[in-house]
Design a protein around this motif. Structure first.
Motif, PDB file in Angstrom:
ATOM      1  N   SER A 126     -46.875  22.849  20.393  1.00 29.88           N
ATOM      2  CA  SER A 126     -46.874  21.387  20.484  1.00 29.88           C
ATOM      3  C   SER A 126     -46.316  20.937  21.829  1.00 29.88           C
ATOM      4  N   CYS A 127     -46.910  19.885  22.365  1.00 28.56           N
ATOM      5  CA  CYS A 127     -46.467  19.320  23.641  1.00 28.56           C
ATOM      6  C   CYS A 127     -46.330  17.814  23.471  1.00 28.56           C
ATOM      7  N   ALA A 128     -45.147  17.302  23.801  1.00 29.09           N
ATOM      8  CA  ALA A 128     -44.872  15.877  23.608  1.00 29.09           C
ATOM      9  C   ALA A 128     -44.998  15.087  24.913  1.00 29.09           C
ATOM     10  N   CYS A 129     -45.470  15.750  25.979  1.00 29.88           N
ATOM     11  CA  CYS A 129     -45.491  15.093  27.291  1.00 29.88           C
ATOM     12  C   CYS A 129     -46.555  13.995  27.344  1.00 29.88           C
ATOM     13  N   SER A 130     -46.212  12.919  28.034  1.00 29.93           N
ATOM     14  CA  SER A 130     -47.209  11.890  28.325  1.00 29.93           C
ATOM     15  C   SER A 130     -47.879  12.267  29.648  1.00 29.93           C
ATOM     16  N   VAL A 174     -52.202  19.742  36.833  1.00 32.71           N
ATOM     17  CA  VAL A 174     -51.788  21.039  36.278  1.00 32.71           C
ATOM     18  C   VAL A 174     -50.543  20.856  35.413  1.00 32.71           C
ATOM     19  N   TYR A 175     -50.640  21.334  34.177  1.00 31.86           N
ATOM     20  CA  TYR A 175     -49.492  21.234  33.264  1.00 31.86           C
ATOM     21  C   TYR A 175     -48.572  22.433  33.483  1.00 31.86           C
ATOM     22  N   ASP A 176     -47.271  22.160  33.607  1.00 28.83           N
ATOM     23  CA  ASP A 176     -46.343  23.236  33.988  1.00 28.83           C
ATOM     24  C   ASP A 176     -45.750  24.010  32.805  1.00 28.83           C
ATOM     25  N   GLY A 177     -46.192  23.691  31.584  1.00 31.17           N
ATOM     26  CA  GLY A 177     -45.739  24.489  30.443  1.00 31.17           C
ATOM     27  C   GLY A 177     -44.331  24.165  29.967  1.00 31.17           C
ATOM     28  N   ARG A 178     -43.834  22.983  30.309  1.00 37.24           N
ATOM     29  CA  ARG A 178     -42.425  22.679  30.014  1.00 37.24           C
ATOM     30  C   ARG A 178     -42.095  22.600  28.521  1.00 37.24           C
ATOM     31  N   CYS A 179     -43.104  22.413  27.657  1.00 47.02           N
ATOM     32  CA  CYS A 179     -42.809  22.351  26.211  1.00 47.02           C
ATOM     33  C   CYS A 179     -42.999  23.701  25.514  1.00 47.02           C
ATOM     34  N   ARG A 180     -43.331  24.728  26.295  1.00 45.68           N
ATOM     35  CA  ARG A 180     -43.662  26.042  25.710  1.00 45.68           C
ATOM     36  C   ARG A 180     -42.651  26.527  24.681  1.00 45.68           C
TER      37      ARG A 180
END
Ligand SMILES: [Zn+2]
Length: 293
Positions: free
Chosen positions: A103-107, A115-121
């Motif tokens: 799950s990723c909560a980023c807006s 490019v998504y940096d994977g911060r919610c991994r």
């Protein structure tokens, strides 16, 4: 098209019902159909109706009617991608359970770029969020039937990408891979605007243990002002009243060389000529063609 048991070629045309069939999508359909015919294959028609906010009521029927008017013959019934929704969710839930998606909560503004940096991994978020698939740093390579060798390193080019949106809609990349597999599609012929989606799809096929079909990306048709013909740019629906000259124009846009009088023949004869003479050699490496060419 008549199925012969000598061929295991399965192609498809998969339009989104976001508007009527325009000349650019007719050209893509013609290329995909003629490739399937030349291989004595099946040619499936699948309506990709998984994005209701972008869809236009009745566009699916208008597309089907246009294809009928132009003499296309597909194998089996028309299918709708939305019918496979439960299967799409199953696949996504399995990926989550296996630790391959999260799950990723980023807006959009949190991410701030392409490019998504994977911060919610590693956050193990619960609740209603977008679902992203883990990517790695290996290069995904394939050889396209017209565009040649293509490779992309997903982690740096796109990052972990969305397979189910926050609003619950299934992402195109996931749905197309699952449906092509479920329908036994062996050859994907489509517009070159989808070339850079292909590595994401091949990656999903690998993760899901599904075979990768052969890809052939056809040039886009540009209007005389060099703009891509698309529903977005308001491309006109193809004519229902004079389909024969328009079909011949589509063949010409694909660099085939129909004799000048071919448009005077009936639809069946035009297709017979096209099937006999179909040759993609002159399309090699071409990203675009002009509508009026
Ligand atoms: Zn995130």
């Amino acid at each position: 098209m008549i199925r012969t048991d000598q061929s295991d070629y399965v192609g498809r045309f998969a339009p989104s019902p976001t508007g009527p069939l325009h000349f650019g999508s007719l050209v893509a359909a013609v290329a995909s159909y003629l490739e399937a015919c030349q291989h004595d294959g099946q040619w499936l028609l699948r309506i990709e109706d998984i994005d209701p906010p972008r869809q236009v009521a009745g566009a699916d029927l208008a597309i089907i009617r246009a294809l009928e008017t132009y003499g296309f013959e597909w194998s089996g019934p028309v299918t709708y991608q939305s019918q496979n929704r439960a299967r799409h969710d199953d696949v996504i839930n399995t990926l989550i359970a296996d630790g391959l998606a999260y799950s990723c909560a980023c807006s959009r503004s949190d991410i701030g770029g392409p490019v998504y940096d994977g911060r919610c991994r590693n956050l193990q978020l619960s609740g209603k969020h977008a679902i992203r698939i883990l990517t790695g740093n290996e290069s995904i390579r394939f050889a396209d039937g017209l565009q040649g060798k293509y490779s992309q390193q997903l982690e740096s080019a796109v990052g972990d990408f969305v397979i189910r949106r926050r609003d619950g809609l299934i992402a195109y990349q996931l749905a197309v891979v699952v449906d092509d597999f479920d329908q036994g599609v062996t050859h994907v012929v489509r517009g070159v605007d989808l070339l850079d989606s292909t590595p994401r799809q091949i990656y999903l096929q690998k993760v899901l243990g599904m075979p990768t079909p052969a890809y052939l990306h056809t040039p886009l048709v540009l209007a005389d002002d060099q703009q891509k013909l698309s529903k977005m740019t308001g491309a006109e629906a193809i004519t229902f009243t004079a389909p024969r000259p328009t079909l011949v124009a589509a063949l010409r846009a694909l660099w085939q060389q129909p004799p000048p009088e071919l448009g005077d023949n009936d639809m069946h004869d035009i297709w017979s000529w096209a099937k006999e003479n179909w040759n993609t050699k002159s399309l090699k490496g071409k990203k675009s063609v002009l509508q009026g060419s």
